[in-house]
Design a protein around this motif. Structure first.
Motif, short mmCIF file in Angstrom:
data_model
loop_
_atom_site.label_atom_id
_atom_site.label_comp_id
_atom_site.label_asym_id
_atom_site.label_seq_id
_atom_site.Cartn_x
_atom_site.Cartn_y
_atom_site.Cartn_z
N ASP A 21 0.87 -1.17 0.00
CA ASP A 21 0.00 0.00 0.00
C ASP A 21 0.91 1.22 0.00
OD1 ASP A 21 -2.05 1.77 0.14
OD2 ASP A 21 -2.75 1.17 2.12
N THR A 22 0.66 2.14 -0.92
CA THR A 22 1.50 3.34 -1.01
C THR A 22 0.67 4.60 -0.92
OG1 THR A 22 1.37 3.27 -3.41
CG2 THR A 22 3.29 2.23 -2.39
N HIS A 23 -0.41 4.58 -0.15
CA HIS A 23 -1.27 5.75 0.00
C HIS A 23 -0.66 6.71 1.00
CE1 HIS A 23 -4.48 4.35 -2.54
NE2 HIS A 23 -4.31 3.15 -2.01
N ILE A 24 0.33 7.46 0.56
CA ILE A 24 1.00 8.42 1.42
C ILE A 24 0.11 9.65 1.53
CG2 ILE A 24 3.04 9.85 1.71
CD1 ILE A 24 4.53 7.73 0.07
N GLY A 25 -0.09 10.10 2.73
CA GLY A 25 -0.87 11.31 2.95
C GLY A 25 -2.35 11.07 3.16
N THR A 26 -2.84 9.86 2.87
CA THR A 26 -4.24 9.57 3.12
C THR A 26 -4.42 9.32 4.61
OG1 THR A 26 -4.36 8.54 0.95
CG2 THR A 26 -6.17 8.10 2.46
N ARG A 27 -5.40 9.95 5.18
CA ARG A 27 -5.60 9.87 6.62
C ARG A 27 -5.87 8.45 7.08
NH1 ARG A 27 -10.54 12.46 9.71
NH2 ARG A 27 -10.12 11.44 11.66
N GLY A 74 12.15 8.89 5.95
CA GLY A 74 12.40 8.29 4.64
C GLY A 74 13.82 7.85 4.40
N GLN A 75 14.52 7.43 5.46
CA GLN A 75 15.92 7.03 5.31
C GLN A 75 16.11 5.53 5.31
OE1 GLN A 75 18.80 9.17 7.31
NE2 GLN A 75 17.97 11.10 6.58
N GLY A 76 15.12 4.80 4.83
CA GLY A 76 15.22 3.35 4.78
C GLY A 76 13.92 2.69 5.20
N TRP A 77 13.99 1.39 5.38
CA TRP A 77 12.81 0.61 5.73
C TRP A 77 13.06 -0.15 7.02
CZ3 TRP A 77 8.21 -0.13 2.85
CH2 TRP A 77 8.15 0.60 1.67
N MET A 78 12.01 -0.30 7.80
CA MET A 78 12.08 -1.13 8.99
C MET A 78 11.35 -2.44 8.64
SD MET A 78 10.94 -0.45 12.93
CE MET A 78 9.46 0.37 12.45
N VAL A 79 12.04 -3.55 8.82
CA VAL A 79 11.48 -4.85 8.46
C VAL A 79 11.21 -5.63 9.72
CG1 VAL A 79 11.87 -6.99 7.18
CG2 VAL A 79 12.74 -4.84 6.28
N LYS A 80 10.00 -6.18 9.81
CA LYS A 80 9.60 -6.96 10.99
C LYS A 80 9.25 -8.37 10.53
CE LYS A 80 6.16 -7.05 14.66
NZ LYS A 80 4.94 -6.41 15.18
N LEU A 81 9.77 -9.36 11.20
CA LEU A 81 9.49 -10.75 10.88
C LEU A 81 8.18 -11.15 11.55
CD1 LEU A 81 10.52 -13.40 9.62
CD2 LEU A 81 11.60 -13.89 11.81
N ILE A 82 7.18 -11.49 10.76
CA ILE A 82 5.89 -11.90 11.30
C ILE A 82 5.92 -13.39 11.62
CG2 ILE A 82 3.43 -12.14 10.79
CD1 ILE A 82 3.67 -9.60 9.11
N CYS A 83 6.36 -14.19 10.66
CA CYS A 83 6.48 -15.63 10.87
C CYS A 83 7.71 -16.10 10.11
CB CYS A 83 5.23 -16.35 10.37
SG CYS A 83 5.30 -18.13 10.65
#
Length: 174
Positions: A21-27, A74-83
């Motif tokens: 999802d790339t809806h930046i700025g949508t509330r 906006g200096q990178g991505w945070m990646v979280k392991l779900i499974c």
């Protein structure tokens, strides 16, 4: 995404984007990407009357998932392991996998250039393997790329019109 795919290749599986999802700025909505194993999910038959006989799907409901979201600033991505587990054996080789064997832009240009020079597909494959030893490209993908390139040569002309242009270009008597 490149990092996730390279780590997946090292661990002998293929990572794909399941949802984003790339809806930046949508509330109330934030950008994210959900990365999973190519074998996650279940097979969905597109035709209701179609009955599968003696065939299998790659899909086996693998639960492996990663969720990535952009960091503040906006200096990178945070990646979280779900499974982090797989419910299937990891493959020994990624040759033949759809996503792992996709041709890059450079490889496509090499294929078109070598096709223009009338090089055989097996020699094109050897050249690609020399350029990238970790390439998972198969001979079928070479044939497919060549079949996409060939109609672009003649453009909108019919086969006979194209033949006549080639005869005139090479100064044959017709």
């Amino acid at each position: 995404m490149q990092w996730a795919r390279s780590v997946a290749h090292e661990n002998r599986f293929v990572a794909v984007i399941m949802r984003f999802d790339t809806h930046i700025g949508t509330r109330g909505r934030n950008s994210f990407v959900l990365i999973g194993c190519e074998r996650s999910g279940q097979y969905k038959c597109r035709k209701k009357e179609f009955v599968r006989r003696e065939t299998e799907s790659r899909k086996c409901g693998c639960p492996f998932k990663l969720r990535g979201k952009p960091m503040i600033g906006g200096q990178g991505w945070m990646v979280k392991l779900i499974c982090g587990i797989h419910n299937h054996d990891l493959v020994k080789s990624l040759v033949g996998h759809l996503y792992a064997g996709q041709l890059t832009k450079d490889e496509k240009t090499i294929i078109t250039d070598m096709t223009k020079s009338m090089v055989k597909p097996r020699n094109i494959l050897l050249t690609l393997k020399e350029h990238n030893a970790n390439s998972c490209t198969t001979i079928k993908q070479i044939y497919n790329a060549r079949s996409v390139y060939r109609p672009s040569i003649k453009g909108s002309d019919t086969e006979m019109q194209h033949l006549m242009k080639l005869l005139e270009r090479d100064q044959y008597i017709h």
